[in-house]
Design a protein around this motif. Structure first.
Motif, PDB file in Angstrom:
ATOM      1  N   PHE A 385       0.827  -1.193   0.000  1.00  9.90           N
ATOM      2  CA  PHE A 385       0.000   0.000   0.000  1.00  9.90           C
ATOM      3  C   PHE A 385       0.868   1.252   0.000  1.00  9.90           C
ATOM      4  CE2 PHE A 385      -2.680  -3.182   2.273  1.00  9.90           C
ATOM      5  CZ  PHE A 385      -3.678  -3.275   1.321  1.00  9.90           C
ATOM      6  N   ILE A 386       0.294   2.348  -0.518  1.00 10.70           N
ATOM      7  CA  ILE A 386       0.972   3.638  -0.533  1.00 10.70           C
ATOM      8  C   ILE A 386       0.077   4.664   0.146  1.00 10.70           C
ATOM      9  CG2 ILE A 386       2.175   3.078  -2.678  1.00 10.70           C
ATOM     10  CD1 ILE A 386       0.232   5.002  -4.119  1.00 10.70           C
ATOM     11  N   THR A 387       0.625   5.842   0.382  1.00 13.45           N
ATOM     12  CA  THR A 387      -0.138   6.954   0.946  1.00 13.45           C
ATOM     13  C   THR A 387      -0.412   7.973  -0.146  1.00 13.45           C
ATOM     14  OG1 THR A 387       0.884   6.661   3.109  1.00 13.45           O
ATOM     15  CG2 THR A 387      -0.160   8.793   2.673  1.00 13.45           C
ATOM     16  N   LEU A 388      -1.665   8.384  -0.258  1.00 15.67           N
ATOM     17  CA  LEU A 388      -2.068   9.376  -1.263  1.00 15.67           C
ATOM     18  C   LEU A 388      -2.469  10.679  -0.578  1.00 15.67           C
ATOM     19  CD1 LEU A 388      -4.357   7.288  -3.679  1.00 15.67           C
ATOM     20  CD2 LEU A 388      -1.992   8.010  -4.081  1.00 15.67           C
ATOM     21  N   PRO A 389      -2.367  11.785  -1.280  1.00 20.02           N
ATOM     22  CA  PRO A 389      -2.927  13.038  -0.755  1.00 20.02           C
ATOM     23  C   PRO A 389      -4.425  12.866  -0.515  1.00 20.02           C
ATOM     24  CG  PRO A 389      -1.522  13.471  -2.639  1.00 20.02           C
ATOM     25  CD  PRO A 389      -1.692  11.981  -2.576  1.00 20.02           C
TER      26      PRO A 389
END
Length: 474
Positions: A385-389
């Motif tokens: 998983f990644i972090t998005l704005p």
């Protein structure tokens, strides 16, 4: 157009989301009977060591009077708590069975009746909701047939995946919010899973006597059965036996509290205590009034949310492949639990894992109770998983439809986006700016169409080699 049935996405139920989910085999093991303990233990070990459903698990079986307990822990686990038949887990929605048993024993002693209206079990001056003049009964509350929502509508932490969301929820909040509910169906006619309903049931029984729920449960259920480790509170003297909880992503998480909703999911217990409870239902071992109460529970028949499942008091009753068995399950923020029994086979099973999960050990438990039920053995890689704005993450929020009768709502949760359908909710998190996956539903992805920060107009759901297109609704 092929309709995507969201009820088939799920493998069990959780107390975090607390929605019953029909069974589906993602990669089915040959449906052979679990006729020996080695086979059962092999499935448990595979689920923990290969599929990484939890850091550790305790599973117990009851065949006639023969008890067996199995334990497994991943080698890399840093947890130091004792693992065995007396390891204390948060059992979450298994609590509902105890609350329903308390109701049944109150009926046996003629202190209450199943058709008593909820209105008689709320504080003076509080008006319970009705549907076209029809009142909710205690039986409606105990069978998820009250047409009440899953969670109270005045929770401070309203996101379904918010940690410890029920902690501090008070009597004042429980009853001040009651008049605001508008029932959508006649009580007793439709299945609608509700933590709120069981909170009202347990606290209503306590309110009637002017004592706490914990007190009457201990006096009339757990005490007489000798369940010394089944309690609503943590005992510091037992801390060495307390399972360390983990969230969906296998990170340690602290104990939870259900506040005034503790009758719906607040108990702690052990595999040993739960097997004793099952012995009551399977073999009739226990005080006479509790034996009578257990039989009363199983005599009730209400809608259960699927073609093969009905509701008894507290228990779900599933009939398939020529077998009928009873079961319940749930998750806290840091555990996953299952128990059930097959009265004809005189067999019972308890499966407790130290991690919240969309799957847990449920299908293995179902398979033990009915060998025709299949078990998922496929090892699915854990998504990255990644972090998005925030503005990009919120693109997906909205209502979507795949045809007129398949509606999905996506909302912002605490850890990601929440996908809600008729019978379930699960969390999705981003792998890219457009593709999301779920730790709760392995192998599923949702892909929104490319865009900037404007609301997504559609998404494609992929699972099991199939793709389904959903379009945004007004």
């Amino acid at each position: 157009m092929e309709r995507r049935d969201f009820t088939k996405l799920f493998l069990g139920a959780t107390s975090i989301f607390a929605v019953p989910r029909p069974l589906i085999a993602l990669d089915a093991l040959s449906s052979q009977p679990v006729n020996d303990d080695d086979d059962f233990q092999r499935l448990i070990r595979h689920r923990i060591l290969k599929q990484h459903a939890a850091h550790a698990a305790v599973a117990g079986t009851l065949n006639f009077s023969d008890r067996k307990i199995f334990t497994v822990r991943v080698p890399e686990a840093k947890d130091t708590y004792q693992l065995g038949d007396d390891t204390i887990f948060e059992i979450a929605s298994l609590t509902k069975i105890f609350t329903a048993l308390l109701l049944a024993v109150e009926v046996v002693h003629k202190r209450v009746q199943l058709d008593d209206p909820l209105q008689d079990y709320v504080p003076a001056g509080v008006k319970a909701p009705t549907f076209e003049g029809q009142q909710i009964t205690l039986a409606d509350l105990a069978t998820h047939a009250a047409s009440l929502p899953l969670r109270p509508n005045n929770l401070a932490a309203s996101a379904p995946d918010a940690p410890n969301k029920y902690a501090g929820y008070s009597f004042e909040q429980l009853y001040s919010g009651l008049p605001s509910y508008h029932l959508k169906a006649s009580p007793g006619t439709q299945f609608s899973y509700s933590n709120l309903a069981f909170g009202l049931l347990g606290q209503g029984l306590a309110l009637k006597e002017g004592r706490s729920f914990a007190t009457i449960l201990r006096e009339r259920v757990t005490g007489p059965l000798g369940l010394s480790d089944t309690t609503l509170e943590d005992d510091p003297k037992k801390s060495a036996r307390r399972a360390q909880g983990h969230d969906f992503y296998l990170s340690p998480i602290g104990p939870t509290s259900d506040g005034v909703l503790s009758p719906a999911g607040g108990l702690r217990s052990t595999a040993s205590d739960l097997l004793t409870l099952l012995d009551l239902f399977i073999n009739g071992r226990g005080p006479k009034d509790l034996v009578a109460a257990s039989r009363l529970m199983l005599s009730i028949d209400r809608p259960g949310g699927s073609d093969i499942t009905r509701m008894a008091l507290g228990w779900r009753r599933t009939t398939t492949n020529g077998e009928t068995y009873y079961w319940s399950n749930g998750s806290s923020d840091g555990s996953r639990t299952f128990m059930g029994f097959n009265p004809v086979r005189r067999a019972g099973v308890v499966a407790l894992a130290d991690t919240a999960s969309g799957e847990g050990l449920d299908d293995i438990g179902h398979h033990f109770l009915n060998p025709e039920q299949t078990v998922s053995t496929k090892v699915v890689p854990v998504p990255d998983f990644i972090t998005l704005p925030e503005e990009v993450l919120l693109r997906g929020v909205g209502r979507y439809g795949h045809g007129t009768d398949d509606i999905v709502e996506i909302s912002r949760g605490y850890t990601g986006l929440i996908v809600s359908a008729e019978y379930g909710e699960f969390v999705i998190r981003p792998q890219s700016s457009t593709i999301y996956a779920s730790k709760m539903v392995p192998g599923l992805t949702i892909e929104f169409e490319e865009g900037d920060t404007s609301p997504a107009r559609s998404f494609i759901l992929r699972q099991g080699g199939k793709a389904y297109s959903y379009k945004r609704l007004p």
